[in-house]
Design a protein around this motif. Structure first.
Motif, mmCIF file in Angstrom:
data_model
loop_
_atom_site.group_PDB
_atom_site.id
_atom_site.type_symbol
_atom_site.label_atom_id
_atom_site.label_comp_id
_atom_site.label_asym_id
_atom_site.label_seq_id
_atom_site.Cartn_x
_atom_site.Cartn_y
_atom_site.Cartn_z
ATOM 1 N N ALA A 1 0.818 -1.218 0.000
ATOM 2 C CA ALA A 1 0.000 0.000 0.000
ATOM 3 C C ALA A 1 0.848 1.263 0.000
ATOM 4 O O ALA A 1 0.370 2.332 -0.388
ATOM 5 C CB ALA A 1 -0.928 -0.001 1.218
ATOM 6 N N ARG A 2 2.115 1.164 0.448
ATOM 7 C CA ARG A 2 2.983 2.338 0.519
ATOM 8 C C ARG A 2 3.813 2.546 -0.741
ATOM 9 O O ARG A 2 4.591 3.488 -0.816
ATOM 10 C CB ARG A 2 3.923 2.219 1.726
ATOM 11 N N ARG A 3 3.677 1.684 -1.716
ATOM 12 C CA ARG A 3 4.528 1.757 -2.902
ATOM 13 C C ARG A 3 4.242 3.016 -3.730
ATOM 14 O O ARG A 3 3.115 3.485 -3.819
ATOM 15 C CB ARG A 3 4.332 0.511 -3.770
ATOM 16 N N MET A 4 5.315 3.518 -4.363
ATOM 17 C CA MET A 4 5.214 4.633 -5.292
ATOM 18 C C MET A 4 5.531 4.132 -6.697
ATOM 19 O O MET A 4 6.336 3.219 -6.879
ATOM 20 C CB MET A 4 6.195 5.750 -4.921
ATOM 21 N N GLY A 5 4.927 4.742 -7.696
ATOM 22 C CA GLY A 5 5.181 4.367 -9.069
ATOM 23 C C GLY A 5 6.513 4.885 -9.576
ATOM 24 O O GLY A 5 7.177 5.709 -8.929
ATOM 25 N N HIS A 6 6.908 4.422 -10.775
ATOM 26 C CA HIS A 6 8.204 4.825 -11.317
ATOM 27 C C HIS A 6 8.221 6.316 -11.661
ATOM 28 O O HIS A 6 9.277 6.961 -11.590
ATOM 29 C CB HIS A 6 8.529 3.997 -12.565
ATOM 30 N N ARG A 7 7.078 6.887 -11.993
ATOM 31 C CA ARG A 7 7.040 8.322 -12.278
ATOM 32 C C ARG A 7 7.344 9.140 -11.019
ATOM 33 O O ARG A 7 8.029 10.165 -11.084
ATOM 34 C CB ARG A 7 5.673 8.711 -12.840
ATOM 35 N N ALA A 8 6.815 8.690 -9.900
ATOM 36 C CA ALA A 8 7.104 9.383 -8.638
ATOM 37 C C ALA A 8 8.586 9.303 -8.297
ATOM 38 O O ALA A 8 9.165 10.250 -7.762
ATOM 39 C CB ALA A 8 6.272 8.786 -7.512
ATOM 40 N N ARG A 9 9.226 8.178 -8.629
ATOM 41 C CA ARG A 9 10.664 8.054 -8.362
ATOM 42 C C ARG A 9 11.478 8.960 -9.272
ATOM 43 O O ARG A 9 12.523 9.476 -8.869
ATOM 44 C CB ARG A 9 11.095 6.596 -8.508
ATOM 45 N N ILE A 10 11.028 9.158 -10.497
ATOM 46 C CA ILE A 10 11.714 10.101 -11.386
ATOM 47 C C ILE A 10 11.637 11.513 -10.810
ATOM 48 O O ILE A 10 12.634 12.265 -10.798
ATOM 49 C CB ILE A 10 11.092 10.051 -12.799
ATOM 50 N N VAL A 11 10.480 11.876 -10.309
ATOM 51 C CA VAL A 11 10.320 13.193 -9.686
ATOM 52 C C VAL A 11 11.234 13.314 -8.464
ATOM 53 O O VAL A 11 11.905 14.341 -8.264
ATOM 54 C CB VAL A 11 8.852 13.433 -9.291
ATOM 55 N N SER A 12 11.292 12.256 -7.639
ATOM 56 C CA SER A 12 12.149 12.282 -6.452
ATOM 57 C C SER A 12 13.621 12.390 -6.826
ATOM 58 O O SER A 12 14.404 13.038 -6.130
ATOM 59 C CB SER A 12 11.916 11.020 -5.613
ATOM 60 N N ALA A 13 14.009 11.759 -7.938
ATOM 61 C CA ALA A 13 15.399 11.843 -8.384
ATOM 62 C C ALA A 13 15.756 13.273 -8.778
ATOM 63 O O ALA A 13 16.866 13.745 -8.503
ATOM 64 C CB ALA A 13 15.627 10.897 -9.563
ATOM 65 N N LEU A 14 14.822 13.977 -9.398
ATOM 66 C CA LEU A 14 15.076 15.364 -9.799
ATOM 67 C C LEU A 14 14.980 16.338 -8.635
ATOM 68 O O LEU A 14 15.484 17.453 -8.712
ATOM 69 C CB LEU A 14 14.084 15.784 -10.888
ATOM 70 N N ALA A 15 14.318 15.924 -7.567
ATOM 71 C CA ALA A 15 14.091 16.823 -6.431
ATOM 72 C C ALA A 15 15.217 16.775 -5.405
ATOM 73 O O ALA A 15 15.067 17.326 -4.315
ATOM 74 C CB ALA A 15 12.763 16.477 -5.752
ATOM 75 N N GLY A 16 16.333 16.133 -5.741
ATOM 76 C CA GLY A 16 17.455 16.071 -4.795
ATOM 77 C C GLY A 16 18.309 17.316 -4.862
ATOM 78 O O GLY A 16 19.457 17.298 -5.339
ATOM 79 N N PHE A 17 17.782 18.426 -4.382
ATOM 80 C CA PHE A 17 18.482 19.710 -4.468
ATOM 81 C C PHE A 17 19.648 19.773 -3.489
ATOM 82 O O PHE A 17 19.595 19.218 -2.390
ATOM 83 C CB PHE A 17 17.524 20.863 -4.175
ATOM 84 N N ARG A 18 20.689 20.489 -3.894
ATOM 85 C CA ARG A 18 21.817 20.786 -3.003
ATOM 86 C C ARG A 18 21.736 22.243 -2.581
ATOM 87 O O ARG A 18 21.147 23.068 -3.293
ATOM 88 C CB ARG A 18 23.146 20.508 -3.705
ATOM 89 N N GLY A 19 22.335 22.566 -1.422
ATOM 90 C CA GLY A 19 22.195 23.928 -0.926
ATOM 91 C C GLY A 19 23.307 24.345 0.006
ATOM 92 O O GLY A 19 24.487 24.076 -0.233
ATOM 93 N N ALA A 20 22.919 24.993 1.108
ATOM 94 C CA ALA A 20 23.877 25.657 1.989
ATOM 95 C C ALA A 20 24.861 24.691 2.636
ATOM 96 O O ALA A 20 26.025 25.040 2.856
ATOM 97 C CB ALA A 20 23.110 26.421 3.076
#
Length: 534
Positions: free
Chosen positions: A337-356
């Protein structure tokens, strides 16, 4: 004089970026980075340096504490396994991949590992760029991952710098001991500081002193970070643990006016600190470009592009591998029930921002080795790190909205549903307790009846919000309620104008005006919040 000029210019930059972000529909951090780059053309601004210790010891505790206080502990428990994997193993794998890539492009292994450790952790505050694009669960996982991965990155960074400088040695027991001390000591320091803070705030509450209570809150992140650093543990983890504990204990320790003051202070502080840091990243990128000669600059630009792509590829590959491994090991229904689809993982891969955090680690690289020789490729490390921060925030920040729309992630309705549930249950609890409380307080029947009618009307409005009937009654009730709020807000404007006129005509003193204004402001905030919620 430059200090005052710097403060004014930074403030103007943040205001302009905030206005443009709203009009252009571009994330404010992207514009703040661009503003920093433009300000870097001013020579004395470009030469302004923020000591790395200020970033690590002053800015970081504040930013991490409020992020942890406002992060859902329930959501962290639900996705704890993935968060821990991303915050530990993914950081180590990313650091290794970047180090191998940088070494293949000409950096010695020592500086390559320093660079890998600097860009490996995602940034909790930079994740806010994606907070409006993604469902609550995705944002919570990203924030929680960012809160704990700094500890892993700092251990790798310390080892890489120590080995390169010549004061550290590599061995499995040594690395294991550092990790154990970092995580175990950090958790212990956070728990201890939170426990002490809870005891102190309980005693201060009896004094009804809002300022003292908020002063204790401000001290919590710095004390936790300091205590952990004294035992050479993870100050980052100590702050996060203390924040998570206080997020659960805090509502029982403070009164309403104290919480209002706390939220107002931290909201402004977070906005200023985040904006300042992103502008400084742009300034640092400008300065780093000028510090490298032509050939080295070209190589460094190529490395920025290669490392930025590698971060996305490694993150996506790890998320894919981790998901499939978990599915093979854990086949429980609740896991499915907690699984995410492959599209959600693509979004998560792009959302790995670097910062301060990445920039602070790069700027903390020492200038010399233990032998007195210059630290190899320090300018390249700083430049590539600053470039990667800019690329992840600008390029990924501009690409992510389109990818999020393509992914067609499910609309997050849990927040609205849970908000409606909380408001309804609270109103029902108050309504049930009203007769007994009125009798206990010897309240006049007229007051009791009026309050009973107000609560019943409020409860009917809440139930109308959640009604699914096809009748017009719920809609009519909501419409009348909305009109009432609009009318009250309009009348408040008239009341405020009348009081201002009295002040301007010198018929009331400024101190009296401020007291009346505070009451009107409180009423307006309450009505505005009801309007936004309902």
């Amino acid at each position: 004089m430059h200090v005052l000029e710097f403060v004014v210019i930074m403030g103007i930059a943040l205001v302009v970026c905030g206005v443009l972000a709203d009009r252009l529909r571009i994330a404010a951090p992207v514009l703040q980075l661009a503003a920093g780059v433009l300000l870097g053309f001013v020579s004395w601004l470009r030469e302004t340096e923020l000591p790395p210790d200020v970033l690590l010891l002053v800015f970081l505790p504040v930013l991490l504490y409020w992020e942890s206080v406002t992060t859902s502990l329930r959501a962290i428990r639900r996705d704890l396994r993935g968060i821990v994997l991303n915050g530990t193993i993914l950081v180590a794998v990313t650091a290794w991949a970047v180090a191998a890539l940088a070494h293949a492009m000409g950096l010695p292994w020592g500086p390559a590992w320093v660079l890998g450790a600097a860009v490996a952790p995602t940034d909790a505050t930079a994740v806010n760029v994606a907070s409006r694009l993604l469902p609550r669960r995705n944002v919570t996982v990203l924030r929680a991952e960012s809160l704990i991965n700094d500890g892993t990155a700092i251990v790798i960074y310390s080892l890489a710098v120590g080995v390169t400088v010549g004061v550290e040695h590599l061995s499995t027991p040594h690395i294991g001991g550092l990790l154990l001390l970092s995580y175990g000591g950090g958790i212990a320091a956070g728990v201890l500081v939170a426990w002490v803070a809870i005891q102190v705030r309980r005693r201060i509450r009896t004094l009804d002193d809002t300022l003292l209570g908020n002063l204790v809150i401000i001290l919590i992140p710095f004390t936790a970070y300091l205590l952990a650093e004294l035992v050479e543990a993870s100050g980052v983890l100590a702050v996060v643990v203390a924040g998570l504990i206080m997020s659960q204990a805090g509502p029982r320790l403070a009164q309403a006016h104290a919480r209002r003051q706390t939220e107002a202070f931290w909201s402004l502080a977070m906005y200023l600190l985040n904006g300042f840091l992103f502008v400084m990243v742009g300034l640092e990128a400008q300065a780093a470009v000028r510090s490298l000669p032509g050939d080295a600059l070209t190589d460094a630009l190529v490395m920025v592009a290669a490392v930025s792509v590698a971060l996305i590829v490694v993150r996506f590959a790890f998320l894919q591998a981790a998901v499939h491994t978990i599915r093979l090991v854990d086949r429980r229904p609740q896991q499915r029930a907690r699984r995410m689809g492959h599209r959600a993982r693509i979004v998560s891969a792009l959302a790995g921002f670097r910062g301060a955090v990445s920039l602070a680690l790069a700027l903390s690289v020492p200038y010399t080795l233990d032998s007195g020789a210059p630290f190899p490729d320090r300018d390249t490390i700083v430049f590539v790190t600053a470039g990667v921060v800019v690329v992840t925030l600008v390029v990924q920040g501009l690409v992510l909205p389109g990818v999020a729309r393509w992914a067609s992630l499910p609309h997050d309705t849990d927040s609205e549903r849970e908000l409606h549930l909380a408001q309804t249950v609270a109103a029902e609890a108050a309504l049930d307790a009203l007769p007994d409380m009125a009798a206990e307080l010897a309240t006049d029947p007229e007051v009791t009846d009026q309050l009973l009618a107000d609560y019943e009307r409020h409860l009917r409005t809440l139930r109308a919000v959640g009604a699914t009937e096809d009748t017009d009654e719920p809609g009519s009730l909501l419409r009348r309620h909305g009109q009432e709020i609009e009318l009250r807000l309009a009348l408040l404007d008239r009341k405020r104008a009348a009081v201002i006129a009295l002040r301007d005509e010198h018929r009331i003193d400024d101190s009296v005006f401020l007291r009346v204004q505070a009451r009107l402001d409180n009423e307006e905030v309450r009505l505005a919040q009801r309007k936004a919620a309902e």
